[in-house]
Design an enzyme around this catalytic site. Structure first.
Site, mmCIF file in Angstrom:
data_model
loop_
_atom_site.group_PDB
_atom_site.id
_atom_site.type_symbol
_atom_site.label_atom_id
_atom_site.label_comp_id
_atom_site.label_asym_id
_atom_site.label_seq_id
_atom_site.Cartn_x
_atom_site.Cartn_y
_atom_site.Cartn_z
ATOM 1 N N ASP A 1 0.814 -1.269 0.037
ATOM 2 C CA ASP A 1 -0.054 -0.031 -0.119
ATOM 3 C C ASP A 1 0.946 1.322 -0.059
ATOM 4 O OD1 ASP A 1 -2.529 -1.120 0.030
ATOM 5 O OD2 ASP A 1 -2.015 -1.879 2.270
ATOM 6 N N ASP B 1 -5.249 -5.471 -6.262
ATOM 7 C CA ASP B 1 -5.280 -4.178 -5.887
ATOM 8 C C ASP B 1 -3.730 -3.344 -6.046
ATOM 9 O OD1 ASP B 1 -6.366 -6.091 -4.136
ATOM 10 O OD2 ASP B 1 -6.951 -4.638 -2.408
#
Ligand code: GLY
Length: 383
Positions: free
Chosen positions: A106, A168
């Site tokens: 992330d 993602d």
């Protein structure tokens, strides 16, 4: 749903667009009163429709920062820039502190909307150095034997996350391209391209639905199996994963100029539209019909607007407009001052019972980004 049916949605007028942007600005102003210089937001809202105030610890921390930059860009009001720059300092502290909050893929989401966007607007050396340091940290997750970026978990630790990739991560690859642009060193870009090839081969199915995650042997890159983490099951299609792929693949085309990624983004998008339920808003997984995930629609709208820069401009702008219009016309947008969020009815993590049918930080951000893009087709990416 057929694309032609979706395209029949009433198009947003300039007046409505301005009203929606002003609503986002009001929501950001309210958040600023609440967070002051100190706090960041929980990933999803609580039962009172409020974000909890927390430190810079979550994968979602910078979506609020991104909304500050969107607000600054639209209004030119320094109050947004000043707070966003304080967020850059908080993001630096997070990197320095190390540990769990920076041991994941992330880093791309987090440092694109903080350090990179700060640098884009201000050309600050502090922000630029943070881009490079965060990209170096992300590179520690690149396993050269397998040509992949491991999504979660401490590197080298055995267990289910060792050698595991997730869909993602498509959205975290632009950050590595940016690091190469800023440093002139192609190692970041090469890692992103290698990961993108593997991700597209193993996460996008033949029918253009997607797997959420895939496991490799990290020692030699041997493909092992696909599993899900947030989808209904290993063979279903998690709606948000599909939308991360649409936008991420469109961005890969921008950074590589390889037609393969453009075609792939279009095919994954067409499948997303085909699988939409009758009201045109996706459920959290295409095999479910309980909770919606409006955030997947907002991410998709941004991906479609990115695609419009490279192909079928008129149709893609109309499509993004129709998606946003649908969210407005079907009452997904909150205008209530007592509610923190903007885009309601998303689903964060069904299995963990996190944020089912709530506002989520990224849903608000991508909705706002889509509005700003519709208002300004020349919008320069924060990714
Ligand atoms: N990237 C985490 C999520 O989409 O929930």
């Amino acid at each position: 749903m057929r694309k032609e049916v979706l395209l029949k949605e009433e198009i947003l007028s300039d007046v409505v667009l301005e009203k929606e942007i002003n609503n986002c600005l009001l929501k950001v102003d309210n958040l600023m009163l609440k967070t002051k210089d100190e706090f960041f937001l929980s990933p999803n809202t609580n039962e009172l429709k409020k974000y909890d105030l927390i430190g810079h610890t979550q994968w979602t921390s910078s979506f609020y920062t991104g909304m500050l930059w969107l607000s600054y860009e639209y209004t030119n009001d320094d109050k947004y820039k000043n707070l966003a720059q304080k967020h850059t300092i908080a993001a630096r502290k997070r990197l320095e502190a190390g540990g769990g909050p920076v041991e994941n893929h992330d880093l791309g989401f987090i440092y694109s909307l903080s350090a990179f966007t700060d640098y884009k607007f201000t050309k600050s050396e502090y922000a630029k150095n943070l881009v490079v340091d965060a990209a170096d940290k992300l590179m520690l997750r690149y396993i050269s034997n397998a040509k992949i970026i491991q999504a979660w978990g401490k590197m080298g630790e055995p267990g289910e996350n060792s050698g595991r990739i997730i869909i993602d991560t498509y959205m975290n690859l632009p950050f590595l391209f940016r690091a190469s642009e800023l440093t002139g060193d192609n190692k970041y870009r090469d890692a992103a391209i290698n990961h993108a090839k593997m991700a597209t081969k193993y996460l996008i199915r033949e029918d253009y639905t997607s797997n959420h995650t895939y496991h490799f042997d990290p020692t030699n890159g041997k493909p092992i199996k696909t599993t899900t983490h947030q989808g209904l099951n290993d063979t279903s299609c998690w709606a948000r994963g599909q939308s991360w792929a649409i936008y991420g693949l469109a961005l890969l085309y921008k950074f590589t100029n390889e037609r393969f990624y453009l075609d792939m983004s279009i095919n994954v998008l067409n499948k997303f539209i085909e699988l939409l339920s009758e009201d045109g808003i996706s459920f959290w997984d295409f095999d479910c019909n309980d909770f919606k995930d409006a955030s997947a629609m907002a991410i998709t709208a941004c991906g479609v607007l990115e695609l419009s820069k490279y192909t079928n401009y008129d149709e893609n702008v109309s499509l993004a407009n129709a998606i946003i219009s649908k969210l407005i016309n079907n009452h997904y947008i909150s205008y209530d001052k007592n509610e923190d969020g903007i885009l309601n009815h998303s689903c964060y993590h069904y299995h963990k019972n996190f944020g089912r049918d709530s506002f989520v930080a990224w849903g608000d951000y991508y909705y706002f980004e889509a509005l700003i893009r519709l208002n300004n087709p020349k919008w320069d990416l924060y990714w």
